[in-house]
Design a protein around this motif. Structure first.
Motif, mmCIF file in Angstrom:
data_model
loop_
_atom_site.group_PDB
_atom_site.id
_atom_site.type_symbol
_atom_site.label_atom_id
_atom_site.label_comp_id
_atom_site.label_asym_id
_atom_site.label_seq_id
_atom_site.Cartn_x
_atom_site.Cartn_y
_atom_site.Cartn_z
ATOM 1 N N LEU A 26 2.449 13.576 3.103
ATOM 2 C CA LEU A 26 2.560 12.181 3.505
ATOM 3 C C LEU A 26 2.881 11.271 2.328
ATOM 4 N N LEU A 27 3.467 11.847 1.277
ATOM 5 C CA LEU A 27 3.757 11.105 0.055
ATOM 6 C C LEU A 27 4.675 9.922 0.320
ATOM 7 N N SER A 28 4.378 8.803 -0.350
ATOM 8 C CA SER A 28 5.254 7.644 -0.241
ATOM 9 C C SER A 28 6.665 7.984 -0.700
ATOM 10 N N PHE A 43 -5.341 3.369 6.057
ATOM 11 C CA PHE A 43 -5.423 3.809 7.445
ATOM 12 C C PHE A 43 -6.738 3.389 8.070
ATOM 13 N N ASP A 68 -2.986 2.987 11.394
ATOM 14 C CA ASP A 68 -1.576 3.307 11.542
ATOM 15 C C ASP A 68 -1.322 4.624 10.820
ATOM 16 N N LEU A 69 -0.777 5.615 11.542
ATOM 17 C CA LEU A 69 -0.545 6.932 10.947
ATOM 18 C C LEU A 69 0.302 6.860 9.689
ATOM 19 N N THR A 70 1.169 5.858 9.608
ATOM 20 C CA THR A 70 2.029 5.789 8.434
ATOM 21 C C THR A 70 1.261 5.271 7.211
ATOM 22 N N ASP A 71 0.006 4.850 7.387
ATOM 23 C CA ASP A 71 -0.798 4.324 6.271
ATOM 24 C C ASP A 71 -1.822 5.318 5.745
ATOM 25 N N PHE A 91 0.846 -1.184 0.000
ATOM 26 C CA PHE A 91 0.000 0.000 0.000
ATOM 27 C C PHE A 91 0.884 1.237 0.000
ATOM 28 N N HIS A 92 0.583 2.173 -0.889
ATOM 29 C CA HIS A 92 1.407 3.374 -1.008
ATOM 30 C C HIS A 92 0.537 4.608 -1.157
#
Lengths: 373, 140, 357
Positions: A338-340, A281, A286-289, A236-237
Motif C-alpha cells: 500500500l506504499l504511497s 485510516f 478510507d481504504l486508501t488511507d 498524509f502518506h
C-alpha cells in the motif's frame, strides 16, 4: 487586579493589543516562514501566552502529579522528548513519537493522523489518555484553575473570566496561543535560500539541497517554495514505516477498527501498535488511507531524534537510507503493497546521502541550536 | 587619356559594384518568398517529426515507458503554461525542466542537456500539438 | 427486513457499502419483492503489466495492480466476485500476462476476465483463451444477467493483412494516438450471439454488460469508440435496467443513453487525459460526467485506482477508490433516471482539480 473603569481597561487592552500587534507583525513571519495563522476566535495576547506557558508546564493535571505537556514536549529537547515513543504517567509507553511543537502552528491538522483540526482542540486530548496524563475527565483541571490564586489572576487578565466562568475553552485557547509563539525560521538554510547568503551553508549542505529538490524528490512532500518553506504539504502518506505491524488480514483490520470504535481514536491508537499503524485510516476509514501519516516539518529535525511516527528510525542517516531504498530500511525487505505513489528507490550515492543529511542539519533555527558544553 | 578612362571605368564599376552590394545587402534582410516560408516550415516540421518519433519511442528512459503512454498526442502537457510555479517542486520551472523531470521519474532515465537536439525535437513536437492555444504562463 | 431498515438504506443511497464498515454484514436482500438482491462486486482494470527485460517489469504498473489487490482484500463486506476489465498486459506477451496473473492470484475471491486490446493483438487472444478466460460469455448472479463482450475487435483486413509481424500489429494497436489505428467493434458474430443470449431472459431482469471499449462513440482518434455501438445498444433497449461497464479510457466517465447507464472504470496503471485536452480535435465526452481530479505525476498512483460496484435493485452505484485523492461515488438517481456523482454533480460543488484543459 481590577482596573478603575471599563473604559480604562479598554484603553489598556487596546494599547496592549497594538503593542502586541506590532510585535506580532515583526514576529509573525520569521525568515523563511509565512505569517503565523491565528484563528479569528482566539487572537494572540501576551496574557494568554503567559497563561498558556504556565498551563503547559503544570504537572498537576495528571493523576500522578508528574506529567505535563512539557514532559513530552521539552523545550530543551526541541519541544519533543528524545524517546522513540512517549512515556506518560508511571512511565507508561504509548505507540507514537512525540512531534515537536515548534512550527506546529503552520499545520492544518494536529497529531500524526490529523485527528484534531487545531492546536486548541489537540491540547485537551492528552489529559484524558490513560498512557499520558490519565485523567478520567477534565474536572480536576478545572478545579485547579478555578481555585488556584495565580491562575485566577492569569485567567482574569487573559479572558476576563473568573471562577466557574473558566471552562476548558479558555484552557485550550491559552495553550493554543502559547504554542503559536513557538515558531522559528532563520536557519542556515533560510539565510542561504531566502537571504542569498552563499556562505550560510556548508558545501555539503548546498549539494544536499540539490539532492533534496531533484533526485531525492524530498521537496514534493516536504515543501520548499520560492518565498517560504514550511517543509510539509500537510497531507498524509503511507511511506512504509512499520509496514510489518499493519493488519494483513481482514480479521486483523476488523479488530483494529473495533478497537477504535470502542475506545475512541485517541485512546485506541496509543494503546495498541497495530491500531496505531492504521494511521489516517483510523480517522477517515478510507481504504486508501491505510498506514498513511502526516508529513511532519523538517525544521529543527536535527534536534528531534528518533524519527517517524513510531520513533523507529534512530538517526537521519537511517531515514535517508530508508527513503533511498524506496520505503525500506534494507533493500531486501519486501515492498509494502500500500506504499504511497511518491515513494520509490532513489539510487542516491553514498556521498549524495551524506550531503542530504548535512542539508537536513542546516534546518536548525539558531534559538534552538544545541549549545555544545 | 586612356588611362584616365580606365581609371574612371574602374571607379564607376567599383561604385556600381558597391551600390549593388549595398542594395542587395539591404534587400536580403526582409526579402523572403512564399517558397522560403514553405521550405523553412518543412525544416521545422522535420524536427517536429523527430520529436514525434522520440515522444512515442522507448528510447528516452530505461524502462521501456514512452511519453505517449500518459500523453497521447502530447495532451495534458500544457506547454503554454510554462514557465510556472510547479508546486510539487516548489519553484518556477520551464517546459524543458518538466520534460527532464518526466524522463528522470516515470521513464527512469537520464535528463537531457537543454541544448540537446533531442530536447529541441521534443519541445517542437509538444508545442506543435498545442498550436493555437494562447500563452498562459503560470497557469496551474 | 423491517420497514425502518429498508427506509434507512434507501435514504442513505450508497449507505453502508460506501463506508465499508461496520463489520457485521448486513443482509441487504429485499426479501423477494424485488427480482434482484443487492450485492457488490469489485472491478480492477487496465493493469498494463509491462516487461522491461527478463523478469524485470515496470515497477510503477506493478505497484498499481498490487495496491488494488491489497485494498480489495481488505474491503468489508466482501464483494460477491471480482471482474478484471482488460489490458492485463501491455504488449500481450506471455510473460506479462503470467506476471499479471501472479499478482491477481493474491486477490481473495472469484475473478472473471474481460479481454482488452493490449491482451489480444499479439496472438489474437490464443493465450488468453487457453489460460485465462473465454473471449465472450454470460453468467447470472442473484437475479442479474451479466454479459462479457470482446469489444476490441476490428476490421479483418487491418487485423490479418496489414502487418509484417504479430508484434508490429500489437505495437500499432498499443499506441493510443496511432493515426493508422483501427476502430474497436464487437462484430456481427458476437452481435448475433448476444441477440440469442438476451432472448432467453425477461425484460425486467437487470442486464449488465462488461466490455473493454465504451459501447459508445466518444473520441475516435484514441479509440474511445465502438464502431457498432448502436447495434449493441439496440439489443439492450428492451430491458428496463441495462448497464454497460467499460475500461480502456483510464478515467472517470459516466453517461445515460436512453435506458442504458454507462460507467467507465479507472486504470490501476496510469491515467489518460480527457479528450478535450487535445486542442487540435473536438470530442464528445458525456456532458453528465464530472471529471476525475487532474493527474499529479509526482505521485505515481494519482489518478489511478480501482472500484467496487453496488448493485441496488439492479442499477449500479460505482465507488471509485482513488489513492491520494478523495474517493468518488456515482450512484443511479432513480428520480432523474441518470447516474449522478453524490458530491460533485451540481456545478456549484465542482472543485478546481476537476478542471481539465
Amino acid at each position: 487586579m481590577k482596573t478603575s473603569s471599563s473604559g480604562l481597561k479598554g484603553m489598556i487592552c487596546i494599547s496592549a493589543m497594538t503593542a502586541l500587534f506590532a510585535a506580532c507583525v515583526a514576529f509573525a513571519a520569521p525568515v523563511g516562514l509565512p505569517p503565523v495563522p491565528v484563528p479569528a476566535d482566539n487572537p494572540m495576547t501576551p496574557e494568554k501566552v503567559k497563561l498558556g506557558d504556565k498551563l503547559f508546564n503544570d504537572t498537576r493535571f495528571s493523576t500522578t502529579g508528574e506529567v505535563s505537556c512539557a514532559t513530552c514536549h521539552d523545550s530543551k529537547k526541541g519541544f519533543a522528548d528524545g524517546l522513540p515513543v512517549s512515556e506518560g504517567i508511571h512511565k507508561l509507553k504509548g505507540t507514537r513519537n512525540a512531534p515537536t511543537i515548534i512550527n506546529s502552528a503552520y499545520l492544518h491538522t494536529q497529531f500524526w493522523d490529523g485527528r484534531e483540526p487545531s492546536l486548541e482542540s489537540q491540547s485537551a486530548q492528552p489529559f484524558l489518555n490513560p498512557v499520558e496524563m490519565g485523567l478520567k475527565d477534565h474536572e480536576p483541571i478545572l478545579k485547579i484553575v478555578r481555585s488556584d490564586p495565580e491562575y485566577s489572576n492569569l485567567f482574569d487578565k487573559a479572558f476576563g473570566k473568573r471562577g466557574d466562568q473558566i471552562t476548558m475553552t479558555e484552557v485550550k485557547q491559552a495553550l493554543g496561543t502559547f504554542e503559536r509563539t513557538l515558531v522559528s525560521g532563520n536557519s542556515p538554510f533560510d539565510q542561504y535560500y531566502f537571504k542569498g547568503d552563499k556562505t550560510a551553508m556548508s558545501p555539503a549542505a548546498i549539494r544536499g539541497l540539490d539532492v533534496y529538490v531533484n533526485q531525492g524528490r524530498c521537496v514534493s512532500c516536504h515543501r520548499i517554495e520560492q518565498t517560504q518553506a514550511i517543509f510539509t504539504d500537510n497531507r498524509f502518506h503511507m511511506i512504509g514505516v512499520s509496514a510489518n505491524q499493519m493488519p494483513e488480514s481482514l480479521e486483523e483490520l476488523s479488530a483494529a477498527v473495533q478497537n477504535v470504535k470502542e475506545k475512541g481514536t485517541d485512546i485506541a491508537v496509543l494503546s495498541n501498535p497495530q491500531t496505531s499503524s492504521l494511521g489516517r485510516f483510523a480517522v477517515t476509514r478510507d481504504l486508501t488511507d491505510i498506514g498513511a501519516f502526516k508529513t511532519p516539518t523538517l525544521r529543527n529535525i536535527e534536534l528531534t531524534a528518533p524519527y517517524m511516527h513510531d520513533g523507529s528510525h534512530k538517526t537521519l542517516e537511517e531515514v535517508v537510507t530508508f527513503y533511498n531504498n524506496g520505503g525500506r530500511l534494507k533493500e531486501t525487505d519486501p515492498v509494502p503493497e500500500l506504499l504511497s505513489g511518491g515513494i520509490r528507490p532513489l539510487n542516491l550515492t553514498e556521498e549524495q546521502q551524506a550531503d542530504l543529511v548535512a542539508f537536513l542539519k542546516a534546518l536548525t533555527s539558531p534559538e534552538f541550536a544545541q549549545k555544545k558544553p | 587619356m586612356g588611362k584616365n578612362k580606365c581609371l574612371l571605368s574602374a571607379c564607376l564599376a567599383g561604385l556600381l559594384g558597391l551600390g549593388f552590394l549595398v542594395f542587395s545587402l539591404s534587400s536580403q534582410a526582409d526579402d523572403f518568398t512564399e517558397n522560403d516560408l514553405k521550405r523553412w516550415n518543412q525544416e521545422f516540421m522535420s524536427v517536429v517529426m523527430k520529436g514525434e518519433k522520440l515522444f512515442h519511442s522507448a528510447d528516452l528512459g530505461t524502462n521501456k515507458v514512452s511519453c505517449d503512454q500518459c500523453h497521447p498526442n502530447a495532451a495534458n502537457t500544457h506547454p503554454e503554461t510554462y514557465p510556472k510555479f510547479q508546486q510539487q517542486l516548489g519553484r518556477v520551472i520551464t517546459l524543458s525542466d518538466m520534460v527532464n523531470w518526466c524522463i528522470q521519474n516515470p521513464l527512469e532515465g537520464e535528463p537531457l542537456p537543454l541544448d540537446d537536439a533531442r530536447m529541441t525535437a521534443l519541445l517542437s513536437y509538444i508545442t506543435f500539438e498545442r498550436r493555437g492555444v494562447s500563452l498562459a504562463p503560470g497557469k496551474h | 427486513m423491517n420497514m425502518n431498515r429498508r427506509a434507512f438504506l434507501k435514504a442513505t443511497g450508497t449507505g453502508l457499502m460506501a463506508s465499508a464498515f461496520p463489520i457485521s454484514l448486513v443482509k441487504l436482500a429485499f426479501g423477494g419483492q424485488d427480482p434482484s438482491q443487492d450485492f457488490t462486486f469489485g472491478y480492477i482494470s487496465d493493469a498494463h503489466i509491462q516487461q522491461i527485460k527478463g523478469t524485470q517489469f515496470v515497477r510503477n504498473w506493478d505497484m498499481g495492480l498490487i495496491r488494488a489487490v491489497q485494498e480489495a482484500n481488505l474491503l468489508t463486506p466482501r464483494p460477491d466476485f471480482f471482474m478484471f476489465g482488460g489490458d492485463l498486459a501491455q504488449l500481450g506477451k506471455k510473460e506479462e500476462l503470467d506476471h499479471g496473473l501472479e499478482i491477481m492470484s493474491n486477490l481473495r475471491g472469484k475473478v472473471r476476465y474481460v479481454i482488452g486490446e493490449h491482451d489480444y493483438y499479439l496472438d489474437l487472444g490464443k493465450y488468453w483463451q487457453d489460460k485465462i478466460s473465454p473471449l465472450y460469455y454470460s453468467f447470472d448472479h442473484k437475479g442479474v444477467h451479466f454479459v462479457v463482450l470482446n469489444s476490441i475487435l476490428t476490421y479483418d483486413k487491418w487485423t490479418h493483412e496489414t502487418w509484417p509481424s504479430p508484434m508490429d500489429r500489437m505495437l500499432a494497436m498499443a499506441r493510443l494516438d496511432n493515426p493508422k489505428g483501427s476502430p474497436f467493434m464487437v462484430g456481427d458474430q458476437q452481435i448475433a450471439w448476444l441477440k440469442k443470449d438476451l432472448a432467453k431472459i425477461n425484460q425486467d431482469t437487470p442486464v449488465v454488460v462488461f466490455s473493454h471499449s465504451p459501447i459508445q462513440k466518444i473520441f475516435k482518434p484514441w479509440n474511445f469508440w465502438t464502431q457498432d455501438a448502436e447495434k449493441v445498444q439496440a439489443l439492450l433497449k428492451p430491458f428496463e435496467k441495462a448497464t454497460v461497464i467499460y475500461g480502456h479510457v483510464h478515467q472517470v466517465q459516466y453517461n445515460q443513453i436512453g435506458n442504458i447507464t454507462f460507467h467507465a472504470v479507472m486504470a490501476t496503471a496510469w491515467p489518460w487525459p480527457y479528450p478535450e485536452t487535445y486542442s487540435q480535435l473536438t470530442s464528445c465526452l458525456p456532458k453528465i460526467t464530472v471529471p476525475m481530479n487532474r493527474a499529479d505525476p509526482f505521485f505515481e498512483r494519482d489518478a489511478t485506482g480501482w472500484q467496487f460496484v453496488d448493485m441496488k435493485s439492479g442499477k449500479p452505484a460505482v465507488h471509485y477508490q482513488l489513492p491520494d485523492n478523495p474517493n468518488r461515488t456515482v450512484i443511479f438517481d432513480t428520480v432523474t433516471g441518470k447516474p449522478k456523482d453524490v458530491k460533485y454533480q451540481d456545478y456549484n460543488r465542482r472543485i478546481p482539480p476537476q478542471t481539465h484543459f
